[in-house]
Design an enzyme around this catalytic site. Sequence first.
Site, PDB file in Angstrom:
ATOM      1  N   LEU A   1       0.825  -1.208   0.000  1.00 32.02           N
ATOM      2  CA  LEU A   1       0.000   0.000   0.000  1.00 32.02           C
ATOM      3  C   LEU A   1       0.858   1.255   0.000  1.00 32.02           C
ATOM      4  O   LEU A   1       1.928   1.293   0.603  1.00 32.02           O
ATOM      5  CB  LEU A   1      -0.891   0.030   1.252  1.00 32.02           C
ATOM      6  CG  LEU A   1      -1.801  -1.175   1.486  1.00 32.02           C
ATOM      7  CD1 LEU A   1      -2.586  -0.977   2.771  1.00 32.02           C
ATOM      8  CD2 LEU A   1      -2.737  -1.363   0.306  1.00 32.02           C
TER       9      LEU A   1
ATOM     10  N   GLU B   1       0.567   5.051   1.346  1.00 29.58           N
ATOM     11  CA  GLU B   1      -0.287   5.886   2.184  1.00 29.58           C
ATOM     12  C   GLU B   1      -0.774   7.085   1.391  1.00 29.58           C
ATOM     13  O   GLU B   1      -0.073   7.623   0.540  1.00 29.58           O
ATOM     14  CB  GLU B   1       0.475   6.316   3.435  1.00 29.58           C
ATOM     15  CG  GLU B   1       0.622   5.152   4.407  1.00 29.58           C
ATOM     16  CD  GLU B   1       1.287   5.555   5.700  1.00 29.58           C
ATOM     17  OE1 GLU B   1       0.851   6.543   6.310  1.00 29.58           O
ATOM     18  OE2 GLU B   1       2.258   4.901   6.088  1.00 29.58           O
TER      19      GLU B   1
ATOM     20  N   CYS C   1       8.303   2.362   5.979  1.00 21.75           N
ATOM     21  CA  CYS C   1       8.900   1.158   5.389  1.00 21.75           C
ATOM     22  C   CYS C   1      10.269   1.335   4.744  1.00 21.75           C
ATOM     23  O   CYS C   1      11.136   0.486   4.906  1.00 21.75           O
ATOM     24  CB  CYS C   1       7.946   0.570   4.348  1.00 21.75           C
ATOM     25  SG  CYS C   1       6.513  -0.225   5.070  1.00 21.75           S
ATOM     26  N   PHE C   2      10.447   2.401   3.964  1.00 18.97           N
ATOM     27  CA  PHE C   2      11.617   2.439   3.098  1.00 18.97           C
ATOM     28  C   PHE C   2      12.932   2.264   3.843  1.00 18.97           C
ATOM     29  O   PHE C   2      13.713   1.359   3.548  1.00 18.97           O
ATOM     30  CB  PHE C   2      11.642   3.745   2.298  1.00 18.97           C
ATOM     31  CG  PHE C   2      10.710   3.775   1.122  1.00 18.97           C
ATOM     32  CD1 PHE C   2       9.957   2.662   0.782  1.00 18.97           C
ATOM     33  CD2 PHE C   2      10.572   4.913   0.351  1.00 18.97           C
ATOM     34  CE1 PHE C   2       9.090   2.677  -0.298  1.00 18.97           C
ATOM     35  CE2 PHE C   2       9.714   4.943  -0.745  1.00 18.97           C
ATOM     36  CZ  PHE C   2       8.979   3.829  -1.066  1.00 18.97           C
ATOM     37  N   GLN C   3      13.196   3.130   4.826  1.00 18.64           N
ATOM     38  CA  GLN C   3      14.480   3.025   5.513  1.00 18.64           C
ATOM     39  C   GLN C   3      14.585   1.716   6.283  1.00 18.64           C
ATOM     40  O   GLN C   3      15.609   1.031   6.235  1.00 18.64           O
ATOM     41  CB  GLN C   3      14.677   4.211   6.459  1.00 18.64           C
ATOM     42  CG  GLN C   3      15.973   4.080   7.269  1.00 18.64           C
ATOM     43  CD  GLN C   3      16.441   5.410   7.829  1.00 18.64           C
ATOM     44  OE1 GLN C   3      16.721   6.333   7.090  1.00 18.64           O
ATOM     45  NE2 GLN C   3      16.520   5.497   9.137  1.00 18.64           N
ATOM     46  N   LYS C   4      13.507   1.367   6.978  1.00 15.61           N
ATOM     47  CA  LYS C   4      13.517   0.153   7.797  1.00 15.61           C
ATOM     48  C   LYS C   4      13.770  -1.090   6.940  1.00 15.61           C
ATOM     49  O   LYS C   4      14.581  -1.952   7.300  1.00 15.61           O
ATOM     50  CB  LYS C   4      12.177   0.029   8.535  1.00 15.61           C
ATOM     51  CG  LYS C   4      12.091  -1.156   9.476  1.00 15.61           C
ATOM     52  CD  LYS C   4      10.795  -1.141  10.255  1.00 15.61           C
ATOM     53  CE  LYS C   4       9.641  -1.611   9.411  1.00 15.61           C
ATOM     54  NZ  LYS C   4       8.430  -1.839  10.214  1.00 15.61           N
TER      55      LYS C   4
ATOM     56  N   ARG D   1       5.856   8.974  10.426  1.00 14.51           N
ATOM     57  CA  ARG D   1       6.957   8.038  10.669  1.00 14.51           C
ATOM     58  C   ARG D   1       8.081   8.261   9.660  1.00 14.51           C
ATOM     59  O   ARG D   1       7.851   8.223   8.456  1.00 14.51           O
ATOM     60  CB  ARG D   1       6.436   6.595  10.606  1.00 14.51           C
ATOM     61  CG  ARG D   1       5.494   6.284  11.761  1.00 14.51           C
ATOM     62  CD  ARG D   1       4.893   4.894  11.677  1.00 14.51           C
ATOM     63  NE  ARG D   1       3.986   4.742  10.549  1.00 14.51           N
ATOM     64  CZ  ARG D   1       3.368   3.603  10.257  1.00 14.51           C
ATOM     65  NH1 ARG D   1       3.588   2.521  10.995  1.00 14.51           N
ATOM     66  NH2 ARG D   1       2.549   3.542   9.229  1.00 14.51           N
TER      67      ARG D   1
END
Length: 481
Positions: free
Chosen positions: A159, A161, A272-275, A342
């Site tokens: 998804l 956001e 999500c991206f960095q993590k 976030r």
Amino acid sequence: MVKICCIGAGYVGGPTMAVIAFKCPEIEVVVVDIAAPRINAWNSDHLPIYEPGLDDVVKQCRGKNLFFSTDVEKHVAEADIVFVSVNTPTKTQGLGAGKAADLTYWESAARMIADVSKSDKIVVEKSTVPVKTAEAIERILTHNRKGINFNILSNPEFLAEGTAIADLFNPDRVLIGGRETPEGQKAIKALKDVYAHWVPDDRILCTNLWSAELSKLAANAFLAQRISSVNAMSALCEATGADVSQVSHSIGTDSRIGPKFLNASVGFGGSCFQKDILNLVYICECNGLPEVANYWKQVIKVNDYQKTRFVNRVVSSMFNTVSGKKIAILGFAFKKDTGDTRETPAIDVCKGLLGDKAKLAIYDPQVTEEQILKDLSMKKFDWDHPAHLQPSSPTTSNKQVSVVWDAYEAIKDAHGICILTEWEEFKKLDYQKVYENMQKPAFVFDGRNVVDANKLREIGFIVYSIGKPLDAWLKDMPAVA
């Protein structure tokens, strides 16, 4: 009646289950969470997250075949399919700190499922997890199963956001990974049958478990890489007088590349991206692939560089100091049409300016004052733990920060404006009025390329737009990296 239970009522679990309930009226869907305030919000007129279209979907199904509850064990025990959508934060200490995913919440969910189950279950990974997580979860369930059969599936979410409901209604693909055994294939079919209520068969992709788990990390890494690539180009554009928008459009017309995710900005954010890239880096290192790990590390380094470069540009342009100066921050969410903060670039930009003693007036149409102050006081990765384990909001207000509920109020008497989220309303402000209410010289630092820089310069502003040719003032005061 098939019963679905989702553990975790956050950004993934809530909207996904609402759409499943909406599209599958004969299936009972229950979303459970131990956080009572979050569940109460899902049961109220003010949902805990903002997402266009979500309100309508929830209100049409809630109380019919969609329920939100804190009675976790009861609903897990009754379910045929259990989605697990709990936090998988980056570890802050111990082995793999700063890179590896912390699977504490996933493990405790698996142990609870094993404890309370009285019938066979399909357990679906919905959280973003490292490759081979399913194997670990399988072992926990297998060793505690008491004669009950568990089948593990990976069903990662893709998804975006701000468009999550539209994405769920019309997904590019639904990915289901399972074991290549008769039981595993039967479980895949059971979940596929749920999505088949509204998703065409050719968009439901079935793979083995490890491919599904890795596909999620790979997708986010590739998307983040595109953003870092165009942001790296934006720095070169400023140095050479090229225009990053023209460069992006030019390369985006190449059918092999395509136009998406080529907008230069102050940096990428989101949960999500960095993590996921850090997780990918850790997995590569653990598998003896340091060159691959270093390749993906660079995507994050360029993102951090872009945020630092923006702050340096602000400070250097304003006579090399922002101490005591009021800076209006327009936008705090990581992108428009969401209240999610976030990993938003705004946090690092604000902290950088505060470090030089600036006074910030922050406005975002969807982010609360409490959230903004909390974000600015938290350590890195704290945000990704459940709310009850996060640091409490600061009890004393930061005298350098004020949060206001109107863009014009934020701008009043400001020396400079930083546009950090591409909300439509920032394009439509009366910039003549804005200019008249600011200290002079009046600066606009556009981190999203939303304003017409030439029109603003005609009014009298000194304008910095990411990746665009610099005006004379900025050339005379170069940013020191």
